[in-house]
Design a protein around this motif. Structure first.
Motif, mmCIF file in Angstrom:
data_model
loop_
_atom_site.group_PDB
_atom_site.id
_atom_site.type_symbol
_atom_site.label_atom_id
_atom_site.label_comp_id
_atom_site.label_asym_id
_atom_site.label_seq_id
_atom_site.Cartn_x
_atom_site.Cartn_y
_atom_site.Cartn_z
ATOM 1 N N ARG A 4 -31.624 -2.144 16.462
ATOM 2 C CA ARG A 4 -32.110 -2.052 17.828
ATOM 3 C C ARG A 4 -33.521 -2.605 17.944
ATOM 4 O O ARG A 4 -33.831 -3.329 18.892
ATOM 5 N N LYS A 5 -34.380 -2.280 17.015
ATOM 6 C CA LYS A 5 -35.765 -2.772 17.034
ATOM 7 C C LYS A 5 -35.789 -4.268 16.777
ATOM 8 O O LYS A 5 -36.594 -4.978 17.353
ATOM 9 N N LYS A 7 -33.537 -6.351 17.571
ATOM 10 C CA LYS A 7 -33.005 -6.991 18.752
ATOM 11 C C LYS A 7 -34.110 -7.242 19.781
ATOM 12 O O LYS A 7 -34.147 -8.269 20.427
ATOM 13 N N TYR A 8 -35.042 -6.326 19.925
ATOM 14 C CA TYR A 8 -36.138 -6.475 20.880
ATOM 15 C C TYR A 8 -37.320 -7.237 20.293
ATOM 16 O O TYR A 8 -38.145 -7.756 21.043
ATOM 17 N N ILE A 12 -39.763 -10.495 22.081
ATOM 18 C CA ILE A 12 -41.176 -10.152 22.212
ATOM 19 C C ILE A 12 -42.028 -11.160 21.442
ATOM 20 O O ILE A 12 -43.051 -11.628 21.945
#
Length: 161
Positions: A4-5, A7-8, A12
């Motif tokens: 999840r991290k 993916k972001y 960014i």
């Protein structure tokens, strides 16, 4: 790190990278490191030459300026000063041609002086002055104007080694 991290993290990092690049380019332009293209400078149009001989005084002045332009050395300028000092009877008249154009005929006439002690060809000389200000020596009056101009040119030559 979790999926999840991760993916972001990619979007960014891309946004941060693009922001840094944009700020770097903008900052370089401000400080002159990365020169910004200069807008072309518009030069004001130069007006056409305004020399137009339309009076006796302007015609006579055009001859003086012409003679001064020929006097390039100190000796030539001294010669011209002496000629101007003793030749104070200048006149100009407009001559009209058949085709409608005109030219100024400028004459220095010191023939009325009884005791002339200067060069004989200084007594009378004439120049033609075109409306645009061009000056040429006249062949009238024994071509004395040409003799005066030849003296100025000879005195303006560099000394021989």
């Amino acid at each position: 790190m979790t999926n999840r991290k991760k993916k972001y993290l990619k979007p960014i990092l891309i946004i941060v990278l693009i922001t840094v690049l944009i700020l770097t380019i903008t900052g370089c332009e401000d400080f002159g490191t990365f020169p910004a293209p200069e807008p072309p400078k518009e030069e004001p149009e130069k007006p056409a030459p305004t020399t137009f001989i339309n009076s006796e005084d302007r015609a006579i002045l055009a001859v003086y300026e012409h003679l001064l332009s020929l006097a390039e050395s100190h000796e030539a300028k001294t010669y011209l000063a002496e000629f101007s000092a003793v030749s104070d009877n200048w006149s100009a008249k407009s001559e009209l041609f058949k085709d409608g154009t005109s030219i100024w005929y400028v004459v220095v006439n010191m023939s009325g002086v009884e005791t002339w002690e200067e060069k004989l060809y200084w007594q009378q000389a004439g120049w033609f002055v075109y409306q645009d200000g061009k000056v040429i020596p006249s062949n009238r009056l024994e071509a004395n104007a040409l003799r005066i101009e030849a003296d100025l040119q000879e005195l303006s030559l560099p000394p021989e080694l």
